[in-house]
Design a protein around this motif. Structure first.
Motif, PDB file in Angstrom:
ATOM      1  N   GLU A 172      12.026   3.917  -0.692  1.00 30.20           N
ATOM      2  CA  GLU A 172      11.903   2.712   0.117  1.00 30.20           C
ATOM      3  C   GLU A 172      13.223   2.331   0.782  1.00 30.20           C
ATOM      4  O   GLU A 172      13.287   1.379   1.550  1.00 30.20           O
ATOM      5  N   GLY A 173      14.278   3.076   0.480  1.00 30.20           N
ATOM      6  CA  GLY A 173      15.591   2.805   1.063  1.00 30.20           C
ATOM      7  C   GLY A 173      16.235   1.540   0.553  1.00 30.20           C
ATOM      8  O   GLY A 173      17.044   0.911   1.252  1.00 30.20           O
ATOM      9  N   GLU A 174      15.906   1.132  -0.686  1.00 29.89           N
ATOM     10  CA  GLU A 174      16.402  -0.146  -1.214  1.00 29.89           C
ATOM     11  C   GLU A 174      17.169  -0.017  -2.524  1.00 29.89           C
ATOM     12  O   GLU A 174      17.349  -1.001  -3.239  1.00 29.89           O
ATOM     13  N   LEU A 175      17.597   1.202  -2.861  1.00 30.60           N
ATOM     14  CA  LEU A 175      18.330   1.397  -4.102  1.00 30.60           C
ATOM     15  C   LEU A 175      19.831   1.404  -3.826  1.00 30.60           C
ATOM     16  O   LEU A 175      20.336   2.257  -3.094  1.00 30.60           O
ATOM     17  N   LYS A 176      20.516   0.440  -4.402  1.00 34.92           N
ATOM     18  CA  LYS A 176      21.973   0.372  -4.277  1.00 34.92           C
ATOM     19  C   LYS A 176      22.578   0.800  -5.617  1.00 34.92           C
ATOM     20  O   LYS A 176      22.576   0.034  -6.583  1.00 34.92           O
ATOM     21  N   GLY A 180       0.822  -1.211   0.000  1.00 27.23           N
ATOM     22  CA  GLY A 180       0.000   0.000   0.000  1.00 27.23           C
ATOM     23  C   GLY A 180       0.854   1.259   0.000  1.00 27.23           C
ATOM     24  O   GLY A 180       0.547   2.233  -0.692  1.00 27.23           O
ATOM     25  N   ARG A 181       1.947   1.246   0.768  1.00 26.95           N
ATOM     26  CA  ARG A 181       2.840   2.404   0.829  1.00 26.95           C
ATOM     27  C   ARG A 181       3.513   2.648  -0.522  1.00 26.95           C
ATOM     28  O   ARG A 181       3.568   3.779  -1.014  1.00 26.95           O
ATOM     29  N   ILE A 182       4.015   1.562  -1.143  1.00 31.29           N
ATOM     30  CA  ILE A 182       4.665   1.693  -2.449  1.00 31.29           C
ATOM     31  C   ILE A 182       3.661   2.166  -3.502  1.00 31.29           C
ATOM     32  O   ILE A 182       3.970   3.031  -4.332  1.00 31.29           O
TER      33      ILE A 182
END
Length: 419
Positions: free
Chosen positions: A402-406, A77-79
């Motif tokens: 989302e803090g998931e990008l490397k 839902g957040r995404i």
């Protein structure tokens, strides 16, 4: 592979321009031209069919495996909320950009065309129905949705299936492994399909130039140039905003997006670039569940290039007939396009349908569509490539939020390109 594919696509584009021009200047029999174009179109048709062949299983497998790993509906839902907020903002910016530039550059001024007393529209001016649009989003059958490549319906089913799969824990582990394996296989199949891209590019470009001639580009030079200037400004804004939100290293992805953008540009199909764009994002570090969720939605809700085209083309036709459109009516048009364009996903020549309905609403002669039809293919090339950049940027921003990008550095990107 990325560098090699880019080279062959550019080579095919150049050769197609040269051979198409030669055919146009030397073949004067219209029957022969039609015969030649019909045979060449087979190559493009085969490539686009191969792309459509892999889209449904690729979107399903990538999205289901990603959502199953989310674990709960709260994260989804957040995404989803963040994604739709980005899409709405990007659409408004694109529409406004087209409106501002067409008023500044005024490419239709000076044509002084006489409005026709009556003229049949080139495309049916379909009425927008919110009820029909929402009901069309929900699939009656997943098999039917896959058979017709209804991406939005596939996304809806995949969301429910992924949530159900994730809720079963160890029970569904074998099925989840199977879905993950299917995703890996479909990405490999995508690589195989991309080998056909240069042939499709050559056929598409040769066909158009053979029919229209390079002269049509010169005749509409100012209009085409103005539109591409608008696209260039939009690219700059998209990349600037992405750079500000994500960070400096995010622009390292541009070499990886070169091939998907070229495929979209040369085939005039945003859909054709979906699989390679998805692969490029995953290689760059965007989690598959985010890329697999944002990209398919983007091709229904976030077509930045198409948004610019709708306002630009509508006002160009009005200017050609010396029809003054007050600023208040232009704002109304912008808001109307914001809604109606979302309901046209999957409609052939959707932009023409949207423009036709807008012309009718603003009481501008619908026969003016003939003015842009001659060069619609050349304009479609640019807006398709812009759609690729816009949707890739959306995926990068959402992954960052989302803090998931490397983000890989330039050396890592070069290794990916040469792999």
């Amino acid at each position: 592979m990325v560098k090699r594919l880019t080279f062959w696509i550019i080579a095919a584009l150049v050769v197609g321009l040269i051979i198409g021009t030669i055919f146009n200047l030397t073949i004067h029999d219209q029957n022969w031209i039609e015969y030649l174009v019909d045979r060449l179109s087979l190559l493009t048709l085969i490539f686009l069919r191969l792309i459509k062949m892999i889209i449904a299983p690729l979107v399903f497998a990538t999205l289901v495996s990603g959502i199953a790993h989310m674990g709960n509906g709260k994260e989804l839902g957040r995404i989803g909320l963040r994604t739709m907020c980005w899409f709405i903002g990007a659409s408004l910016l694109s529409l406004a950009m087209g409106l501002i530039l067409v008023n500044l550059l005024r490419p239709g001024t000076g044509l002084n065309l006489v409005p026709p007393v009556s003229a049949a529209p080139v495309a049916p001016a379909a009425d927008f129905s919110l009820k029909d649009f929402i009901s069309h989003m929900v699939p009656q059958s997943m098999v039917d949705a896959m058979a017709h490549n209804e991406i939005l319906q596939i996304v809806i089913f995949s969301v429910f299936f992924g949530l159900g799969l994730g809720s079963q824990g160890k029970k569904a582990a074998p099925l989840l492994k199977g879905v993950e394996a299917l995703s890996a296989v479909m990405l490999k199949v995508t690589n195989y399909v991309m080998y056909f891209a240069p042939l499709a590019v050559f056929a598409a470009v040769t066909s158009v130039i053979t029919q229209r001639g390079i002269g049509v580009v010169l005749t509409y030079g100012y209009f085409i140039g103005s539109f591409y200037l608008g696209l260039a400004v939009m690219w700059g804004l998209i990349l600037l905003v992405t750079r500000l939100l994500v960070g400096k290293g995010v622009l390292n992805i541009l070499p990886l997006l070169r091939s998907p953008a070229l495929i979209a540009f040369t085939t005039s199909s945003s859909e054709a670039s979906l699989p390679p764009t998805l692969e490029a994002l995953e290689k760059f570090g965007v989690p598959p569940r985010i890329a697999g969720f944002v990209l398919p939605l983007g091709y229904s809700f976030n077509l930045d290039g198409t948004m610019i085209y709708c306002t630009f083309a509508t006002m160009f036709i009005a200017q050609s007939y010396n029809i003054h459109v007050p600023i208040g009516q232009q704002i109304m048009m912008l808001l109307m396009l914001m809604i109606t364009s979302k309901g046209m996903a999957g409609v052939p020549r959707a932009s023409l349908v949207v423009i036709a309905s807008t012309l009718s609403f603003m009481q501008i002669p619908e026969g003016g569509l003939w003015l842009i039809l001659a060069v619609d293919h050349f304009l479609d090339m640019g807006r398709s490539a812009t759609n690729v950049i816009g949707n890739a940027a959306a995926s990068l921003v959402i992954a960052h939020w989302e803090g998931e990008l490397k983000i890989p550095d330039k050396r890592e990107v070069e290794k990916i390109q040469s792999a």
